[in-house]
Design an enzyme around this catalytic site. Structure first.
Site, PDB file in Angstrom:
ATOM      1  N   ASP A 191       0.902  -1.209   0.139  1.00 22.94           N
ATOM      2  CA  ASP A 191       0.014  -0.087   0.103  1.00 22.94           C
ATOM      3  C   ASP A 191       1.012   1.262   0.116  1.00 22.94           C
ATOM      4  OD1 ASP A 191      -2.433   1.617   0.434  1.00 22.94           O
ATOM      5  OD2 ASP A 191      -1.846   1.873   2.543  1.00 22.94           O
ATOM      6  N   ASP A 225      -1.653  -0.323   5.899  1.00 16.24           N
ATOM      7  CA  ASP A 225      -2.206   0.230   7.310  1.00 16.24           C
ATOM      8  C   ASP A 225      -3.544   0.491   7.624  1.00 16.24           C
ATOM      9  OD1 ASP A 225      -2.465   3.956   6.865  1.00 16.24           O
ATOM     10  OD2 ASP A 225      -2.198   2.569   5.237  1.00 16.24           O
ATOM     11  N   ASP A 256      -0.186   5.226   0.905  1.00 13.76           N
ATOM     12  CA  ASP A 256      -0.537   6.296   1.876  1.00 13.76           C
ATOM     13  C   ASP A 256      -0.680   5.733   3.078  1.00 13.76           C
ATOM     14  OD1 ASP A 256      -1.119   8.857   0.364  1.00 13.76           O
ATOM     15  OD2 ASP A 256      -1.760   7.381  -0.831  1.00 13.76           O
TER      16      ASP A 256
END
Length: 256
Positions: free
Chosen positions: A24, A202, A26
């Site tokens: 991922d 996240d 961001d």
């Protein structure tokens, strides 16, 4: 409301040569910014990713809510295999061009959402073409109300779009496409096929990716406090960057 205990933390494993690494962006590789267009990409990170890609035989991919075009611009001149907009568009390995995997919510629905959200102060609408993101980081108290309003707009449209939660964002996306499906597509194709999949993310939007790599015998490595049954492997994006940097530095020292 009871307070959730912080998840158990583990030391992330050292990367292995047979991994297929899915990242991922961001909150995982880049620090979260107030607005999506305000993120900063450390120049050293681009070189680290290039060297890590070589170490994995090309089996390193972005799996992000951003568009492929955005990611190419952020990480220029790097061009990695990429799943953009949660897998709604993909660029597989090699030199193949990006392709649209599913149809987007209609232009009419996207415009309806933009019009409705424009009436709300400090709410940012990001039309990505295949998905629409409604950011409310500046107004976190609006989360539930925005979800209800967006769900009603989708229902009124008669379309089969899905509403997905993220960190201070709601995304309207095509049904039946998520980061897990993107990982599965990569794993059926060279150079990922036959490797052990590892996903680092996240956010709750990464849960499908976590589940898929585990289903395929791989490893899920959460970043931060997701409050999931999985132990957190990294405190924040800086820790992920340091881990990748140490990995490629070890390669140069013969420690891979």
């Amino acid at each position: 409301m009871p307070t959730l205990a912080a998840p158990t933390r583990i030391d992330p494993p050292l990367p292995a040569a047979d991994w297929a690494l899915f990242l991922d962006v961001d909150g995982t590789l880049l620090d979260i910014a107030e607005r999506p267009d305000e993120v900063a990409v450390p120049r050293t990170l681009i070189e680290t990713l290039r060297r890590a890609t070589d170490a994995f035989g090309g089996a390193l991919a972005f799996v992000s809510g951003r568009t492929i075009a955005e990611l190419d611009q952020l990480f220029d001149p790097l061009r990695l295999p990429t799943a953009g907009q949660h897998g709604a568009e993909m660029r597989l390995g090699g030199t193949r061009p990006a392709m649209r995997v599913v149809e987007s919510p209609s232009a009419a629905l996207r415009q309806t959402i933009a019009n409705a959200m424009s009436q709300i102060a400090d709410v940012l609408v990001e039309d990505k073409g295949l998905t629409v993101a409604v950011h409310y980081r500046a107004r976190p108290e609006l989360g539930d109300a925005l979800a209800a309003q967006l769900a009603a707009l989708i229902q009124e449209s008669g379309e089969t779009a899905d509403l997905m939660a993220g960190k201070f964002v709601w995304e309207v996306r095509p049904m039946h496409r998520d980061k897990g499906q993107a990982v599965k597509s990569f794993m059926a194709d060279a150079p990922f096929k036959g490797r052990r999949p590892v996903f680092i993310g996240d956010d709750v939007t990464d849960a499908d990716g976590f589940a898929m790599v585990e289903q395929l015998g791989g490893i899920a490595l959460p970043v931060g406090d997701l409050h999931t049954p999985r132990a957190a492997a990294f405190h924040d994006a800086a820790a992920v960057r340091d881990w990748l940097r140490d990995f490629v530095a070890g390669l140069e020292g013969g420690a891979s």
